[in-house]
Design an enzyme around this catalytic site. Structure first.
Site, PDB file in Angstrom:
ATOM      1  N   LYS A 115       6.438  -4.573   5.124  1.00 38.08           N
ATOM      2  CA  LYS A 115       5.558  -4.545   6.299  1.00 38.08           C
ATOM      3  C   LYS A 115       6.278  -3.967   7.507  1.00 38.08           C
ATOM      4  O   LYS A 115       5.676  -3.240   8.287  1.00 38.08           O
ATOM      5  CB  LYS A 115       5.024  -5.948   6.600  1.00 38.08           C
ATOM      6  CG  LYS A 115       4.006  -6.358   5.554  1.00 38.08           C
ATOM      7  CD  LYS A 115       3.201  -7.580   5.903  1.00 38.08           C
ATOM      8  CE  LYS A 115       2.123  -7.770   4.835  1.00 38.08           C
ATOM      9  NZ  LYS A 115       1.678  -9.125   4.684  1.00 38.08           N
ATOM     10  N   LYS A 197       0.323  -3.654  -6.190  1.00 31.50           N
ATOM     11  CA  LYS A 197      -0.488  -4.827  -6.543  1.00 31.50           C
ATOM     12  C   LYS A 197      -1.894  -4.717  -5.930  1.00 31.50           C
ATOM     13  O   LYS A 197      -2.069  -4.055  -4.902  1.00 31.50           O
ATOM     14  CB  LYS A 197       0.211  -6.124  -6.122  1.00 31.50           C
ATOM     15  CG  LYS A 197       0.202  -6.395  -4.643  1.00 31.50           C
ATOM     16  CD  LYS A 197       0.502  -7.856  -4.317  1.00 31.50           C
ATOM     17  CE  LYS A 197       0.349  -8.018  -2.813  1.00 31.50           C
ATOM     18  NZ  LYS A 197       0.415  -9.343  -2.300  1.00 31.50           N
ATOM     19  N   LYS A 200      -6.162  -7.471  -0.956  1.00 31.09           N
ATOM     20  CA  LYS A 200      -7.398  -7.505  -0.171  1.00 31.09           C
ATOM     21  C   LYS A 200      -7.285  -6.654   1.095  1.00 31.09           C
ATOM     22  O   LYS A 200      -8.277  -6.352   1.730  1.00 31.09           O
ATOM     23  CB  LYS A 200      -7.786  -8.945   0.161  1.00 31.09           C
ATOM     24  CG  LYS A 200      -6.695  -9.764   0.826  1.00 31.09           C
ATOM     25  CD  LYS A 200      -7.016 -11.273   0.778  1.00 31.09           C
ATOM     26  CE  LYS A 200      -5.747 -12.075   1.046  1.00 31.09           C
ATOM     27  NZ  LYS A 200      -5.828 -13.464   0.691  1.00 31.09           N
TER      28      LYS A 200
HETATM   29  P1  TYM Z   1      -2.026 -14.766  -0.376  1.00 27.77           P
HETATM   30  O1  TYM Z   1      -3.101 -15.348   0.471  1.00 27.77           O
HETATM   31  O2  TYM Z   1      -1.569 -13.380  -0.087  1.00 27.77           O
HETATM   32  O3  TYM Z   1      -2.437 -14.825  -1.883  1.00 27.77           O
HETATM   33  C1  TYM Z   1      -2.927 -16.022  -2.466  1.00 27.77           C
HETATM   34  C2  TYM Z   1      -2.440 -16.167  -3.882  1.00 27.77           C
HETATM   35  O4  TYM Z   1      -2.853 -15.051  -4.657  1.00 27.77           O
HETATM   36  C3  TYM Z   1      -1.715 -14.502  -5.333  1.00 27.77           C
HETATM   37  N1  TYM Z   1      -1.928 -13.049  -5.452  1.00 27.77           N
HETATM   38  C4  TYM Z   1      -1.951 -12.393  -6.606  1.00 27.77           C
HETATM   39  N2  TYM Z   1      -1.786 -12.801  -7.884  1.00 27.77           N
HETATM   40  C5  TYM Z   1      -1.874 -11.861  -8.851  1.00 27.77           C
HETATM   41  N3  TYM Z   1      -2.112 -10.554  -8.599  1.00 27.77           N
HETATM   42  C6  TYM Z   1      -2.281 -10.097  -7.339  1.00 27.77           C
HETATM   43  N4  TYM Z   1      -2.532  -8.810  -7.117  1.00 27.77           N
HETATM   44  C7  TYM Z   1      -2.200 -11.032  -6.274  1.00 27.77           C
HETATM   45  N5  TYM Z   1      -2.317 -10.945  -4.927  1.00 27.77           N
HETATM   46  C8  TYM Z   1      -2.147 -12.181  -4.441  1.00 27.77           C
HETATM   47  C9  TYM Z   1      -0.530 -14.842  -4.451  1.00 27.77           C
HETATM   48  O5  TYM Z   1       0.684 -14.829  -5.171  1.00 27.77           O
HETATM   49  C10 TYM Z   1      -0.905 -16.227  -3.976  1.00 27.77           C
HETATM   50  O6  TYM Z   1      -0.540 -17.204  -4.941  1.00 27.77           O
HETATM   51  N6  TYM Z   1       2.028 -17.002   1.524  1.00 27.77           N
HETATM   52  C11 TYM Z   1       0.906 -17.147   0.603  1.00 27.77           C
HETATM   53  C12 TYM Z   1       0.018 -18.303   0.963  1.00 27.77           C
HETATM   54  C13 TYM Z   1       0.734 -19.575   1.167  1.00 27.77           C
HETATM   55  C14 TYM Z   1       1.214 -20.437   0.136  1.00 27.77           C
HETATM   56  C15 TYM Z   1       1.813 -21.545   0.837  1.00 27.77           C
HETATM   57  C16 TYM Z   1       1.197 -20.384  -1.238  1.00 27.77           C
HETATM   58  C17 TYM Z   1       1.037 -20.132   2.371  1.00 27.77           C
HETATM   59  N7  TYM Z   1       1.664 -21.306   2.162  1.00 27.77           N
HETATM   60  C18 TYM Z   1       2.419 -22.565   0.143  1.00 27.77           C
HETATM   61  C19 TYM Z   1       1.800 -21.447  -1.938  1.00 27.77           C
HETATM   62  C20 TYM Z   1       2.387 -22.504  -1.246  1.00 27.77           C
HETATM   63  C21 TYM Z   1       0.085 -15.870   0.638  1.00 27.77           C
HETATM   64  O7  TYM Z   1       0.137 -15.112   1.570  1.00 27.77           O
HETATM   65  O8  TYM Z   1      -0.761 -15.743  -0.407  1.00 27.77           O
END
Ligand code: TYM
Length: 332
Positions: A115, A197, A200
């Site tokens: 980023k 990957k 969104k």
């Molecule tokens: P976020 O909101 O970007 O994504 C949510 C979850 O989706 C998974 N993910 C994917 N899995 C497979 N293929 C993909 N293309 C893909 N894109 C996203 C992410 O690995 C995630 O599990 N920092 C985290 C949110 C968060 C969190 C936490 C997670 C904040 N605090 C504590 C676990 C524990 C995030 O930005 O995920």
């Protein structure tokens, strides 16, 4: 709350529409694990504001995310569902842990590096500190297991490092959490460029499937997904587009890549893609109906997140008080 059960914490940012990647990488596994664990599933709105959000849209997306959790099959009676900003301990512990985290550690996070390459000096400091907030989320609930996609693995390793360092400095306080990363579905790739990957935040909607996409849109996006000219369905890094579609199918159907390769040994890409599209549609249709029903019942959603916040606050504040005391802050 069942004291004998191990604890799960996970969350998704309400920063846009949920993709099939988020669903297969995270949410679908939460549904599987909810019986066995004491689960805290959080809509992480404080993470979403690391990039600019329109206030009204953030409110809308936060509520939608909660509806998606429930619509996907998370039982609000058995699990704690809540909104991150409703539990102020997340922000407070995040500061305490920030003071125990090195700039070097945060600077090494690949998500931050990617980023900052794009944004340069105008990158927000929230994006730099974000993994500390994530560590606070997890450690507040004494989570044993954190089900996430592969892209969050590095953040989870940092969380473990922060927790271990704190325990070594101030005596045993935090449980060291393990990641739970599914064997297929952990990294669903961009449909137009399978080296990236599925995300969104991508500008081109043909690169991702949203969990609220209608059937005709899903069919179109899958039929246009980039493949190759080899014409054979193999699970190989030389065929990343096909590999990605195999992963999607496996993750939905609970089968292995070998099963798919055998089943489609003498079939073409068009037929394979058609089956992948239909499996996605069959998986998502019941969710979409439930989510739409839930969204028309705002007071029910409100009741869920309010109850969730009461339960989450209780557990989180206990941990926070313990940490404050160990650090040397005078108990109130
Ligand atoms: P976020 O909101 O970007 O994504 C949510 C979850 O989706 C998974 N993910 C994917 N899995 C497979 N293929 C993909 N293309 C893909 N894109 C996203 C992410 O690995 C995630 O599990 N920092 C985290 C949110 C968060 C969190 C936490 C997670 C904040 N605090 C504590 C676990 C524990 C995030 O930005 O995920």
């Amino acid at each position: 709350m069942d004291e004998s059960k191990k604890v799960i914490f996970s969350g998704i940012q309400p920063s846009g529409d949920l993709t099939l990647g988020n669903y297969l990488g995270a949410l679908k596994n939460w549904v599987k694990l909810q019986e066995e664990y004491d689960c805290y599933f959080c809509v992480v709105d404080l993470h979403a504001i690391t990039v600019k959000q329109t206030p009204a849209n953030l409110r809308k997306k936060t509520l939608e995310m909660l509806a998606i959790y429930i619509g996907a099959g998370i039982d609000p009676e058995k699990n704690t569902l809540f909104i991150q900003s409703h539990v102020s301990a997340h922000s407070e512990l995040s500061w305490l842990l920030t003071c125990n985290t090195y700039m070097g550690e945060l600077g090494r996070m690949t998500q931050y590096k990617d980023k900052s390459q794009k944004l340069g000096d105008s990158i927000g400091s929230g994006l730099f500190n974000y993994p500390v907030l994530m560590a606070a989320d997890i450690l507040l609930y004494n989570a044993n297991l954190v089900p996430v996609g592969k892209d969050q693995k590095q953040h989870l390793e940092l969380c473990r490092d922060i927790a271990n360092r704190f325990n070594n400095t101030y005596s045993d306080t935090f449980i060291i959490p393990d990641p739970y990363i599914p064997s297929t579905g952990a990294k669903i790739m961009n449909l137009q460029d399978p080296s990236k990957k599925m995300s969104k935040s991508d500008e081109n909607p043909n690169t991702y499937i949203l969990i609220m996409d209608p059937p005709e849109v899903i069919r179109k996006k899958i039929s246009r997904a980039v493949t190759d000219t080899l014409g054979k369905i193999n699970y190989s890094d030389d065929q990343p587009g096909i590999k990605n579609l195999i992963n999607i199918l496996c993750s939905i159907k609970g089968i292995t890549p070998e099963d798919v390769v055998t089943n489609y040994a003498d079939k073409g890409y068009a037929e394979f893609k058609k089956d992948v599209a239909e499996s996605i549609i069959d998986e998502l249709a019941p969710l979409q109906e439930k989510i739409n029903n839930l969204l028309s019942n705002k007071s029910y959603l409100e009741e869920i997140y309010k109850n969730g916040a009461i339960k989450a606050n209780y557990v989180a504040n206990k941990t926070l008080r313990k940490v404050q005391k160990k650090i040397g802050l005078i108990p109130r």
